[in-house]
Design a protein around this motif. Sequence first.
Motif, short mmCIF file in Angstrom:
data_model
loop_
_atom_site.label_atom_id
_atom_site.label_comp_id
_atom_site.label_asym_id
_atom_site.label_seq_id
_atom_site.Cartn_x
_atom_site.Cartn_y
_atom_site.Cartn_z
N VAL A 31 -12.05 -103.69 -26.00
CA VAL A 31 -11.34 -102.62 -24.88
C VAL A 31 -11.16 -102.90 -23.55
O VAL A 31 -10.39 -102.57 -22.81
N LYS A 32 -12.36 -103.74 -22.82
CA LYS A 32 -12.45 -103.92 -21.80
C LYS A 32 -11.51 -104.83 -21.33
O LYS A 32 -10.85 -104.80 -20.09
N TYR A 33 -11.02 -105.95 -22.15
CA TYR A 33 -10.08 -106.79 -21.56
C TYR A 33 -8.48 -106.78 -22.38
O TYR A 33 -7.73 -107.75 -22.17
N ALA A 34 -8.49 -105.72 -22.94
CA ALA A 34 -7.15 -105.69 -23.64
C ALA A 34 -5.93 -105.70 -22.79
O ALA A 34 -4.91 -106.30 -23.45
N ASP A 35 -5.94 -104.81 -21.57
CA ASP A 35 -4.53 -105.26 -20.92
C ASP A 35 -4.52 -106.68 -20.58
O ASP A 35 -3.28 -107.05 -20.77
N HIS A 36 -5.51 -107.49 -20.13
CA HIS A 36 -5.27 -108.73 -19.89
C HIS A 36 -5.05 -109.58 -21.06
O HIS A 36 -4.15 -110.60 -21.10
N ILE A 37 -5.54 -109.23 -22.15
CA ILE A 37 -5.26 -110.14 -23.18
C ILE A 37 -3.81 -109.78 -23.79
O ILE A 37 -3.02 -110.80 -24.18
N LEU A 38 -3.43 -108.63 -23.68
CA LEU A 38 -1.81 -108.23 -24.26
C LEU A 38 -0.89 -108.71 -23.38
O LEU A 38 0.05 -109.32 -23.58
N ARG A 39 -1.31 -108.56 -21.96
CA ARG A 39 -0.35 -108.78 -20.90
C ARG A 39 0.09 -110.53 -21.15
O ARG A 39 1.10 -110.95 -20.93
N ASN A 40 -0.95 -111.37 -21.22
CA ASN A 40 -0.95 -112.72 -21.41
C ASN A 40 -0.40 -113.19 -22.82
O ASN A 40 -0.56 -114.44 -23.11
N ASN A 41 -0.27 -112.42 -23.85
CA ASN A 41 -0.08 -112.72 -25.34
C ASN A 41 -0.98 -113.71 -25.73
O ASN A 41 -0.78 -114.63 -26.76
#
Length: 75
Positions: A31-41
């Motif tokens: 949940v906390k790092y989803a944006d970063h994970i998704l943005r960087n594939n």
Amino acid sequence: MNLNELAETLNKMYSNASEGDQVANIHLFGVKYADHILRNNYKATEIVRRSGIKPSYATELSKGIKLSKYVTPKV
């Protein structure tokens, strides 16, 4: 945060969780790092592999990433 830093953070969150809360902390990490994970594939399987926790926990990380659309962490 690069892939190795994410993996290290996941390992710390998992290792420092109290008994019975390890899987919840994997979800929280997602949940906390989803944006970063998704943005960087980045792939959940690769983060989990590099973190050194059980490979089957990639499923739990994926759940946390998906949950990030609906929840925000309190912590």
